[in-house]
Design a protein around this motif. Structure first.
Motif, PDB file in Angstrom:
ATOM      1  N   ARG A  67       0.795  -1.243   0.000  1.00 33.24           N
ATOM      2  CA  ARG A  67       0.000   0.000   0.000  1.00 33.24           C
ATOM      3  C   ARG A  67       0.823   1.286   0.000  1.00 33.24           C
ATOM      4  NH1 ARG A  67      -5.408  -0.262   0.384  1.00 33.24           N
ATOM      5  NH2 ARG A  67      -5.580   1.871   1.168  1.00 33.24           N
ATOM      6  N   PRO A  68       1.885   1.350   0.805  1.00 36.62           N
ATOM      7  CA  PRO A  68       2.648   2.606   0.784  1.00 36.62           C
ATOM      8  C   PRO A  68       3.311   2.898  -0.570  1.00 36.62           C
ATOM      9  CG  PRO A  68       3.227   1.258   2.694  1.00 36.62           C
ATOM     10  CD  PRO A  68       2.379   0.404   1.811  1.00 36.62           C
ATOM     11  N   HIS A  69       3.391   1.899  -1.432  1.00 32.30           N
ATOM     12  CA  HIS A  69       4.002   2.139  -2.755  1.00 32.30           C
ATOM     13  C   HIS A  69       3.036   2.821  -3.721  1.00 32.30           C
ATOM     14  CE1 HIS A  69       6.296  -1.778  -1.632  1.00 32.30           C
ATOM     15  NE2 HIS A  69       6.873  -0.719  -1.105  1.00 32.30           N
ATOM     16  N   PHE A  70       1.780   2.929  -3.324  1.00 34.47           N
ATOM     17  CA  PHE A  70       0.761   3.491  -4.225  1.00 34.47           C
ATOM     18  C   PHE A  70       0.220   4.779  -3.619  1.00 34.47           C
ATOM     19  CE2 PHE A  70       1.059  -0.980  -5.093  1.00 34.47           C
ATOM     20  CZ  PHE A  70       0.826  -1.120  -6.454  1.00 34.47           C
ATOM     21  N   ASP A  71       0.831   5.889  -3.966  1.00 30.52           N
ATOM     22  CA  ASP A  71       0.421   7.181  -3.387  1.00 30.52           C
ATOM     23  C   ASP A  71      -1.072   7.419  -3.562  1.00 30.52           C
ATOM     24  OD1 ASP A  71       2.942   7.670  -2.621  1.00 30.52           O
ATOM     25  OD2 ASP A  71       3.398   9.172  -4.172  1.00 30.52           O
ATOM     26  N   ILE A  72      -1.583   7.024  -4.702  1.00 30.69           N
ATOM     27  CA  ILE A  72      -2.984   7.325  -5.030  1.00 30.69           C
ATOM     28  C   ILE A  72      -3.940   6.720  -3.997  1.00 30.69           C
ATOM     29  CG2 ILE A  72      -3.434   5.316  -6.520  1.00 30.69           C
ATOM     30  CD1 ILE A  72      -4.750   7.307  -8.524  1.00 30.69           C
ATOM     31  N   LEU A  73      -3.501   5.637  -3.358  1.00 30.01           N
ATOM     32  CA  LEU A  73      -4.385   4.969  -2.400  1.00 30.01           C
ATOM     33  C   LEU A  73      -4.545   5.767  -1.109  1.00 30.01           C
ATOM     34  CD1 LEU A  73      -3.290   1.234  -2.874  1.00 30.01           C
ATOM     35  CD2 LEU A  73      -5.220   2.430  -3.923  1.00 30.01           C
ATOM     36  N   SER A  74      -3.695   6.776  -0.938  1.00 30.15           N
ATOM     37  CA  SER A  74      -3.888   7.567   0.281  1.00 30.15           C
ATOM     38  C   SER A  74      -4.587   8.889  -0.021  1.00 30.15           C
ATOM     39  CB  SER A  74      -2.556   7.785   1.003  1.00 30.15           C
ATOM     40  OG  SER A  74      -1.638   8.329   0.116  1.00 30.15           O
ATOM     41  N   ARG A  75      -5.085   9.059  -1.244  1.00 29.06           N
ATOM     42  CA  ARG A  75      -5.808  10.306  -1.514  1.00 29.06           C
ATOM     43  C   ARG A  75      -7.264  10.184  -1.024  1.00 29.06           C
ATOM     44  NH1 ARG A  75      -7.934  11.924  -7.400  1.00 29.06           N
ATOM     45  NH2 ARG A  75      -9.512  12.824  -6.016  1.00 29.06           N
ATOM     46  N   THR A  76      -7.886  11.320  -0.966  1.00 30.66           N
ATOM     47  CA  THR A  76      -9.300  11.329  -0.595  1.00 30.66           C
ATOM     48  C   THR A  76     -10.123  11.718  -1.824  1.00 30.66           C
ATOM     49  OG1 THR A  76      -9.081  13.607   0.121  1.00 30.66           O
ATOM     50  CG2 THR A  76      -8.874  11.918   1.829  1.00 30.66           C
ATOM     51  N   VAL A  77     -11.408  11.405  -1.756  1.00 30.63           N
ATOM     52  CA  VAL A  77     -12.278  11.737  -2.889  1.00 30.63           C
ATOM     53  C   VAL A  77     -13.579  12.361  -2.375  1.00 30.63           C
ATOM     54  CG1 VAL A  77     -11.397  10.013  -4.530  1.00 30.63           C
ATOM     55  CG2 VAL A  77     -13.151   9.341  -2.894  1.00 30.63           C
ATOM     56  N   THR A  78     -14.320  12.903  -3.291  1.00 31.25           N
ATOM     57  CA  THR A  78     -15.599  13.597  -3.055  1.00 31.25           C
ATOM     58  C   THR A  78     -15.369  14.895  -2.263  1.00 31.25           C
ATOM     59  OG1 THR A  78     -16.418  12.760  -0.933  1.00 31.25           O
ATOM     60  CG2 THR A  78     -16.763  11.355  -2.858  1.00 31.25           C
ATOM     61  N   ASP A  79     -16.425  15.717  -2.202  1.00 30.01           N
ATOM     62  CA  ASP A  79     -16.237  16.984  -1.482  1.00 30.01           C
ATOM     63  C   ASP A  79     -16.183  16.782   0.021  1.00 30.01           C
ATOM     64  OD1 ASP A  79     -18.827  16.298  -1.332  1.00 30.01           O
ATOM     65  OD2 ASP A  79     -19.648  18.083  -2.341  1.00 30.01           O
ATOM     66  N   LYS A  80     -16.424  15.537   0.459  1.00 29.41           N
ATOM     67  CA  LYS A  80     -16.298  15.273   1.910  1.00 29.41           C
ATOM     68  C   LYS A  80     -14.913  14.736   2.262  1.00 29.41           C
ATOM     69  CE  LYS A  80     -20.852  13.599   2.241  1.00 29.41           C
ATOM     70  NZ  LYS A  80     -21.050  12.220   1.952  1.00 29.41           N
ATOM     71  N   ASP A  81     -14.057  14.621   1.250  1.00 29.81           N
ATOM     72  CA  ASP A  81     -12.687  14.147   1.479  1.00 29.81           C
ATOM     73  C   ASP A  81     -12.628  12.795   2.167  1.00 29.81           C
ATOM     74  OD1 ASP A  81     -11.186  15.995   0.224  1.00 29.81           O
ATOM     75  OD2 ASP A  81     -10.820  17.245   2.000  1.00 29.81           O
ATOM     76  N   VAL A  82     -13.409  11.863   1.670  1.00 30.61           N
ATOM     77  CA  VAL A  82     -13.360  10.519   2.275  1.00 30.61           C
ATOM     78  C   VAL A  82     -12.212   9.731   1.657  1.00 30.61           C
ATOM     79  CG1 VAL A  82     -15.767  10.314   2.979  1.00 30.61           C
ATOM     80  CG2 VAL A  82     -15.146   9.736   0.648  1.00 30.61           C
ATOM     81  N   PRO A  83     -11.599   8.852   2.436  1.00 31.36           N
ATOM     82  CA  PRO A  83     -10.470   8.086   1.883  1.00 31.36           C
ATOM     83  C   PRO A  83     -10.924   7.204   0.716  1.00 31.36           C
ATOM     84  CG  PRO A  83     -10.631   7.782   4.263  1.00 31.36           C
ATOM     85  CD  PRO A  83     -11.866   8.524   3.843  1.00 31.36           C
ATOM     86  N   LEU A  84     -10.075   7.110  -0.259  1.00 35.32           N
ATOM     87  CA  LEU A  84     -10.380   6.290  -1.441  1.00 35.32           C
ATOM     88  C   LEU A  84     -10.232   4.809  -1.109  1.00 35.32           C
ATOM     89  CD1 LEU A  84     -10.695   5.884  -4.604  1.00 35.32           C
ATOM     90  CD2 LEU A  84      -8.191   5.982  -4.679  1.00 35.32           C
TER      91      LEU A  84
END
Ligand code: PMP
Length: 456
Positions: A67-84
C-alpha cells in the motif's frame, strides 16, 4: 475494504435510501496498513468479524507492504474528502512508485527512438525496450523472447490474431468456438472477420452452466468439430470471477478439433497468478500491461515462434521490414514483423518495472493472498440481503472479483452511492453484453481487488 459494510448498511436500512456509516476499521489492521506496526513481512493477521468465527489472513502482509508504494491509495475523494477505497482493479490497476519512477527516469535520461540509431541514447532505449521483452518472456515462461509481440493491449493482441492468422487461414464455413462470457475484445474481432469473409464463419458460443455458474464444458465439447479453426476463451472471467480449467479445455480442443488454434484471453489472470504458457499449452495468449501495475498503452501477444513466423504482418510501416523496393517489401521475423512504427517504448519499460514489482512479492504469494481476499469478499457479499452475485459460489475457483446486482437498486446508483463513501466500484456491462443478456441482467456492479486491497 469497506464495500460489504456499506452495502450491508444499505440493505439493513430496508429501503433504497443510502445510509453511509463510518467504516468499522479494525484498529490493528488499520495501523498495519498505515505502516505503524508492520513488523516483519510474514505477520499473520487474525480477524473476527466473518461468519465462520475466526479467519486467518496469512498473506495480508502483501497488502501492508504494497500500500505505501501506491500514493494514489492515500488520496481522498468527493467533497467530503473521504479516503479512497479502490475496488476497480479489474478495469485498470493502480501503479506503484517503482513504475512511475522508471517512466520518469526513462523520459528524463534515456528518451530516444529504438532500433534506429547508433547513438548512446538510442542504444540505451533499444536495450531497455528489448529487456522489457525478455522480462515478459520469462514472466510467462515463453520458449523464446521472439514469441512476445508488444501491442497496445489485449484488444490489439486479439485483433492481430484475427486479422493476421484469421484472415490467412479461415475460410467460409469454418467454425470459431468462443464463450458467451467473453469480453467484447474476444468477440468482436471474430465477428468482424466473419463479415469480411464471403459466406462468413460459423461462430458458436459455449454457454454458462446454471448449476455451477461457470462455463458448461459438456456444451463446449459438443460444439467442437473438425471444422473448428479457432477456439477463444478467457483464463479468468472479468464478470463471473471464475478461473477456467484451461488445461482440461485445451486437451478437449486438441482431442476434438485438431485443426484449431487456441487463443487465451489472460487479461484477468496474468496480473494475479503465475501463468506459464508452456504448461497451459495454448497457441496464443493476450494480456494488458495496465491491469498488472504497468502503464496504459502496452500489452502483449504471446504465440509460438513458428506459428508467428507463419503469419503475415497486419500493419505495414517502418521497423517491420527486411527490404523495401518500389515493387514490394519483405518482412522481418517475429516479433518485429508485427511491430510496425515507433513502439510504445516508455510503456514497455514501465511494464518491465511492473513485472519486477510483482515478482518482488512472488506471483504465487500474490495468488495466495488474493485467494484469501476472494473468499472473504464472496462471504461478505453473500450476507447482504437482496444481492445476487454473478458466477460460481466459493468452493469453485474464484478470484477476488465479484459482479453483483441488487433486487431494488440499479448498479449505476449503487456505484454512485458507494462513490459518495469513497468506494470505487464499476457499474455497467463490463464489455460483456452477451453474458449479461444470458444471465438476464442488463448491467451489474463489480468490485475487483488487487494485491494492495486489505480485508478492511
Ligand atoms: N479481456 C478481458 C477479460 C478484460 O477484462 C479486458 C479489459 N477490461 C480486455 C480483454 C481488454 O483489455 P484492454 O482494454 O486492455 O485491451
Amino acid at each position: 475494504m469497506r464495500l460489504p459494510i456499506s452495502l450491508f448498511t444499505l440493505t439493513a436500512a430496508g429501503t433504497t435510501a443510502f445510509v453511509p456509516l463510518p467504516a468499522s476499521r479494525s484498529t490493528a489492521l488499520s495501523a498495519a496498513v498505515n505502516g505503524e506496526s508492520a513488523k516483519g513481512s510474514t505477520a499473520e493477521v487474525t480477524t473476527k468479524n466473518d461468519s465462520s468465527s475466526t479467519k486467518k489472513f496469512h498473506y495480508e502482509y502483501i497488502a501492508r507492504k504494497a500500500r505505501p508504494h501506491f500514493d494514489i491509495l492515500s488520496r481522498t475523494v468527493t467533497d467530503k474528502d473521504v479516503p479512497l477505497i479502490y475496488l476497480d482493479s479489474g478495469a485498470t490497476s493502480q501503479k506503484p512508485g517503482a513504475v512511475l519512477e522508471k517512466l520518469d527516469d526513462y523520459y528524463k535520461r534515456v528518451n530516444s527512438n529504438v532500433h534506429r540509431g547508433a547513438h548512446t541514447l538510442s542504444r540505451e532505449a533499444t536495450s531497455a525496450y528489448e529487456e522489457a521483452r525478455d522480462k515478459v518472456s520469462s514472466f510467462i515462461n515463453a520458449h523464446s523472447r521472439n514469441e512476445i509481440v508488444f501491442t497496445s493491449g489485449a484488444t490489439e493482441a486479439i485483433n492481430l490474431v484475427a486479422q493476421s492468422y484469421g484472415r490467412t487461414n479461415l475460410k467460409a464455413g469454418d467454425e470459431v468456438v468462443l464463450t458467451v462470457a467473453e469480453h467484447h475484445a474476444n468477440l468482436v474481432p471474430w465477428q468482424m472477420l466473419s463479415q469480411e469473409i464471403d459466406g462468413g464463419l460459423t461462430i458458436k458460443y459455449v454457454r454458462i452452466d446454471p448449476e455451477t455458474g461457470c462455463l458448461d464444458l459438456k456444451h463446449m465439447e459438443s460444439l467442437l468439430t473438425e471444422k473448428t479453426k479457432i477456439v477463444g476463451f478467457q483464463h479468468v472471467s472479468n464478470v463471473l470471477g471464475c478461473i477456467n480449467p484451461v488445461k482440461d479445455m485445451v486437451s478437449m480442443v486438441r482431442d476434438k478439433s485438431p485443426n484449431a488454434k487456441i487463443i487465451l484471453d489472460a487479461c484477468q489472470s496474468v496480473p494475479h497468478m503465475p501463468v506459464d504458457v508452456q504448461e497451459l499449452d495454448v497457441d496464443f495468449l493476450a494480456a494488458s500491461g495496465h491491469k498488472m501495475c504497468g502503464p496504459t498503452g502496452i500489452g502483449f501477444l504471446w504465440g509460438r515462434e513458428d506459428l508467428l513466423n507463419s503469419m503475415p504482418p497486419w500493419k505495414g510501416g517502418g521497423e517491420m521490414i527486411d527490404q523495401v523496393t518500389l515493387e514490394g517489401s519483405t518482412y522481418l521475423p517475429s516479433p518485429s514483423r508485427f511491430e510496425a512504427g515507433t513502439p510504445a517504448i516508455a510503456q514497455a519499460v514501465g511494464l518491465a518495472a511492473a513485472i519486477d514489482y510483482l515478482t518482488s512479492f512472488g506471483m504465487k504469494e500474490i495468488e495466495a493472498y488474493e485467494h484469501e481476499l476472494a473468499e472473504y469478499l464472496y462471504d461478505q457479499m453473500k450476507q447482504v440481503p437482496g444481492l445476487t452475485i454473478l458466477g460460481p459460489p466459493n468452493g469453485k475457483q474464484r478470484v477476488a472479483l465479484c459482479a453483483f446486482t441488487h433486487e431494488s437498486i440499479h448498479p449505476s446508483d449503487l456505484s454512485t452511492f458507494l462513490d459518495m463513501e469513497g468506494v470505487a466500484v464499476r457499474a455497467g456491462h463490463h464489455c460483456c453484453q452477451p453474458l449479461h443478456q444470458e444471465l438476464g441482467f442488463s448491467h451489474s456492479a463489480r468490485a475487483s481487488l488487487y494485491l494492495y486491497n486489505t480485508k478492511e
